[in-house]
Design a protein around this motif. Structure first.
Motif, PDB file in Angstrom:
ATOM      1  N   GLN A 105     -33.122 -23.440 -34.490  1.00 57.24           N
ATOM      2  CA  GLN A 105     -32.953 -22.800 -33.601  1.00 57.24           C
ATOM      3  C   GLN A 105     -32.653 -21.185 -34.152  1.00 57.24           C
ATOM      4  O   GLN A 105     -31.980 -20.944 -34.949  1.00 57.24           O
ATOM      5  CB  GLN A 105     -31.802 -22.991 -32.446  1.00 57.24           C
ATOM      6  N   THR A 106     -33.025 -20.307 -33.562  1.00 56.21           N
ATOM      7  CA  THR A 106     -32.775 -18.940 -33.589  1.00 56.21           C
ATOM      8  C   THR A 106     -32.078 -18.291 -32.151  1.00 56.21           C
ATOM      9  O   THR A 106     -32.694 -18.749 -31.001  1.00 56.21           O
ATOM     10  CB  THR A 106     -33.543 -18.100 -34.030  1.00 56.21           C
ATOM     11  N   PRO A 107     -30.917 -17.788 -32.118  1.00 54.81           N
ATOM     12  CA  PRO A 107     -30.042 -17.244 -33.171  1.00 54.81           C
ATOM     13  C   PRO A 107     -29.727 -18.210 -33.828  1.00 54.81           C
ATOM     14  O   PRO A 107     -29.508 -19.566 -33.495  1.00 54.81           O
ATOM     15  CB  PRO A 107     -29.145 -16.397 -32.402  1.00 54.81           C
ATOM     16  N   CYS A 108     -29.115 -18.174 -35.208  1.00 54.57           N
ATOM     17  CA  CYS A 108     -28.387 -19.094 -35.977  1.00 54.57           C
ATOM     18  C   CYS A 108     -27.286 -19.854 -35.249  1.00 54.57           C
ATOM     19  O   CYS A 108     -26.488 -19.124 -34.193  1.00 54.57           O
ATOM     20  CB  CYS A 108     -27.762 -18.371 -36.988  1.00 54.57           C
ATOM     21  N   PRO A 109     -27.366 -21.100 -35.252  1.00 49.42           N
ATOM     22  CA  PRO A 109     -25.925 -21.980 -34.254  1.00 49.42           C
ATOM     23  C   PRO A 109     -24.833 -21.466 -34.744  1.00 49.42           C
ATOM     24  O   PRO A 109     -23.948 -21.817 -33.925  1.00 49.42           O
ATOM     25  CB  PRO A 109     -26.403 -23.358 -34.677  1.00 49.42           C
ATOM     26  N   PHE A 110     -24.662 -20.675 -35.796  1.00 49.58           N
ATOM     27  CA  PHE A 110     -23.246 -20.442 -36.418  1.00 49.58           C
ATOM     28  C   PHE A 110     -22.911 -18.918 -36.339  1.00 49.58           C
ATOM     29  O   PHE A 110     -21.962 -18.290 -36.482  1.00 49.58           O
ATOM     30  CB  PHE A 110     -23.085 -20.657 -37.823  1.00 49.58           C
ATOM     31  N   LEU A 111     -23.878 -18.254 -35.536  1.00 45.52           N
ATOM     32  CA  LEU A 111     -23.756 -16.779 -35.079  1.00 45.52           C
ATOM     33  C   LEU A 111     -22.687 -16.933 -33.734  1.00 45.52           C
ATOM     34  O   LEU A 111     -23.066 -17.336 -32.740  1.00 45.52           O
ATOM     35  CB  LEU A 111     -25.005 -16.015 -34.943  1.00 45.52           C
ATOM     36  N   MET A 112     -21.615 -16.152 -33.885  1.00 42.06           N
ATOM     37  CA  MET A 112     -20.829 -15.918 -32.651  1.00 42.06           C
ATOM     38  C   MET A 112     -21.081 -14.791 -32.005  1.00 42.06           C
ATOM     39  O   MET A 112     -22.121 -13.861 -32.215  1.00 42.06           O
ATOM     40  CB  MET A 112     -19.471 -15.993 -33.249  1.00 42.06           C
ATOM     41  N   GLY A 113     -20.527 -14.614 -30.702  1.00 47.38           N
ATOM     42  CA  GLY A 113     -20.953 -13.502 -29.563  1.00 47.38           C
ATOM     43  C   GLY A 113     -20.604 -12.282 -30.251  1.00 47.38           C
ATOM     44  O   GLY A 113     -21.154 -11.208 -29.903  1.00 47.38           O
ATOM     45  N   ASP A 114     -19.587 -12.224 -31.167  1.00 47.29           N
ATOM     46  CA  ASP A 114     -19.390 -10.954 -31.695  1.00 47.29           C
ATOM     47  C   ASP A 114     -19.900 -10.557 -33.046  1.00 47.29           C
ATOM     48  O   ASP A 114     -19.485  -9.547 -33.806  1.00 47.29           O
ATOM     49  CB  ASP A 114     -17.660 -10.839 -32.047  1.00 47.29           C
ATOM     50  N   ASN A 115     -20.965 -11.359 -33.350  1.00 55.24           N
ATOM     51  CA  ASN A 115     -21.846 -11.243 -34.428  1.00 55.24           C
ATOM     52  C   ASN A 115     -21.338 -11.697 -35.872  1.00 55.24           C
ATOM     53  O   ASN A 115     -21.664 -11.497 -36.813  1.00 55.24           O
ATOM     54  CB  ASN A 115     -22.326  -9.838 -34.587  1.00 55.24           C
ATOM     55  N   CYS A 117     -20.144 -14.681 -38.230  1.00 59.39           N
ATOM     56  CA  CYS A 117     -20.622 -15.906 -38.668  1.00 59.39           C
ATOM     57  C   CYS A 117     -19.381 -17.112 -38.668  1.00 59.39           C
ATOM     58  O   CYS A 117     -18.398 -16.850 -39.606  1.00 59.39           O
ATOM     59  CB  CYS A 117     -21.347 -15.746 -39.840  1.00 59.39           C
ATOM     60  N   CYS A 118     -19.589 -18.065 -38.117  1.00 59.00           N
ATOM     61  CA  CYS A 118     -18.372 -18.992 -38.086  1.00 59.00           C
ATOM     62  C   CYS A 118     -18.230 -19.712 -39.526  1.00 59.00           C
ATOM     63  O   CYS A 118     -17.306 -20.636 -39.493  1.00 59.00           O
ATOM     64  CB  CYS A 118     -18.155 -19.796 -36.880  1.00 59.00           C
ATOM     65  N   VAL A 119     -19.422 -19.650 -40.271  1.00 54.97           N
ATOM     66  CA  VAL A 119     -19.483 -20.403 -41.523  1.00 54.97           C
ATOM     67  C   VAL A 119     -19.700 -19.554 -42.688  1.00 54.97           C
ATOM     68  O   VAL A 119     -20.130 -19.867 -43.590  1.00 54.97           O
ATOM     69  CB  VAL A 119     -20.516 -21.540 -41.475  1.00 54.97           C
ATOM     70  N   TYR A 120     -19.053 -18.306 -42.377  1.00 53.49           N
ATOM     71  CA  TYR A 120     -19.546 -17.162 -43.601  1.00 53.49           C
ATOM     72  C   TYR A 120     -19.111 -17.701 -44.936  1.00 53.49           C
ATOM     73  O   TYR A 120     -20.085 -17.412 -45.790  1.00 53.49           O
ATOM     74  CB  TYR A 120     -18.553 -15.849 -43.133  1.00 53.49           C
ATOM     75  N   GLU A 121     -18.127 -17.957 -45.182  1.00 51.33           N
ATOM     76  CA  GLU A 121     -17.758 -18.616 -46.475  1.00 51.33           C
ATOM     77  C   GLU A 121     -18.386 -19.745 -46.881  1.00 51.33           C
ATOM     78  O   GLU A 121     -18.664 -19.690 -48.376  1.00 51.33           O
ATOM     79  CB  GLU A 121     -16.228 -19.017 -46.841  1.00 51.33           C
ATOM     80  N   ASN A 122     -19.192 -20.454 -46.215  1.00 52.74           N
ATOM     81  CA  ASN A 122     -20.178 -21.432 -46.567  1.00 52.74           C
ATOM     82  C   ASN A 122     -21.617 -21.361 -46.262  1.00 52.74           C
ATOM     83  O   ASN A 122     -22.384 -22.291 -46.566  1.00 52.74           O
ATOM     84  CB  ASN A 122     -19.822 -22.786 -46.083  1.00 52.74           C
ATOM     85  N   ARG A 123     -22.194 -20.117 -45.884  1.00 54.02           N
ATOM     86  CA  ARG A 123     -23.191 -19.821 -45.328  1.00 54.02           C
ATOM     87  C   ARG A 123     -24.658 -19.938 -46.575  1.00 54.02           C
ATOM     88  O   ARG A 123     -24.056 -19.858 -47.695  1.00 54.02           O
ATOM     89  CB  ARG A 123     -23.403 -18.194 -44.835  1.00 54.02           C
ATOM     90  N   PRO A 124     -25.599 -20.251 -46.159  1.00 50.34           N
ATOM     91  CA  PRO A 124     -26.581 -20.461 -46.824  1.00 50.34           C
ATOM     92  C   PRO A 124     -26.806 -19.286 -47.990  1.00 50.34           C
ATOM     93  O   PRO A 124     -26.475 -18.136 -47.579  1.00 50.34           O
ATOM     94  CB  PRO A 124     -27.858 -20.501 -46.327  1.00 50.34           C
ATOM     95  N   ARG A 125     -27.278 -19.690 -49.135  1.00 50.07           N
ATOM     96  CA  ARG A 125     -27.638 -18.781 -50.216  1.00 50.07           C
ATOM     97  C   ARG A 125     -28.434 -17.597 -49.626  1.00 50.07           C
ATOM     98  O   ARG A 125     -28.276 -16.283 -50.057  1.00 50.07           O
ATOM     99  CB  ARG A 125     -28.253 -19.340 -51.496  1.00 50.07           C
TER     100      ARG A 125
END
Length: 167
Positions: A105-115, A117-125
């Motif tokens: 899906q888009t938006p990314c499922p890990f994008l939070m309302g304040d823009n 990323c709730c997985v920022y440290e582990n985000r894809p390359r």
């Protein structure tokens, strides 16, 4: 470089479409000539742009396109979500027409309302490297850069600046 402002994706797509021919000519020239100083110029423009632009004000990339997710990315993300990799893949990813994993899906499922990323440290390359304007051998990703003009105000601004130079 002029001040970079946020544009909605539809605006960027239209702006890029309006300059498609100009950008295409630029990218063809750069691909053919492969200027020795291209990386230095683009990296300087990248640094200047990100000194004045905050991605958290935009998030067009996270809300409109899905990155390629490698097997390593999937493993890392699954671990961060305390899931088995296979379960993570089944819940969040699918294989696209290029045989790459991407988010379902888009938006990314890990994008939070304040823009954020709730997985920022582990985000894809692919997310870590986006918008790719600071990579070496920039001439190799000109087609991708042209496409990214439609998504990222920084890429559009850098491309605009490149059109002003005598190549």
């Amino acid at each position: 470089m002029e001040a970079i402002r946020y544009y909605k994706p539809d605006e960027l797509r239209q702006m890029t479409a309006n300059r498609r021919q100009e950008f295409s000519v630029l990218f063809q020239k750069l691909k053919k000539k492969k200027p020795k100083n291209l990386d230095a110029i683009v990296h300087a423009l990248h640094d200047e742009a990100f000194d004045q632009f905050d991605c958290l004000d935009c998030a067009n990339c996270c809300s409109g396109i899905s990155p390629i997710v490698t097997d390593k990315d999937a493993e890392r993300l699954a671990k961060s979500q305390k899931m088995k990799t296979v379960d993570f893949i089944n819940q969040y990813l699918y294989v696209d027409e290029d045989q790459d994993y991407v988010f379902q899906q888009t938006p990314c499922p890990f994008l939070m309302g304040d823009n954020y990323c709730c997985v920022y440290e582990n985000r894809p390359r692919a997310c870590r490297e986006y918008p790719h304007t600071d990579r070496k051998r920039f001439y190799q990703i000109l087609k991708l850069t042209h496409k990214n003009c439609e998504v990222c105000p920084v890429v559009y601004a850098i491309t605009d600046e490149l059109t002003k130079r005598d190549w």
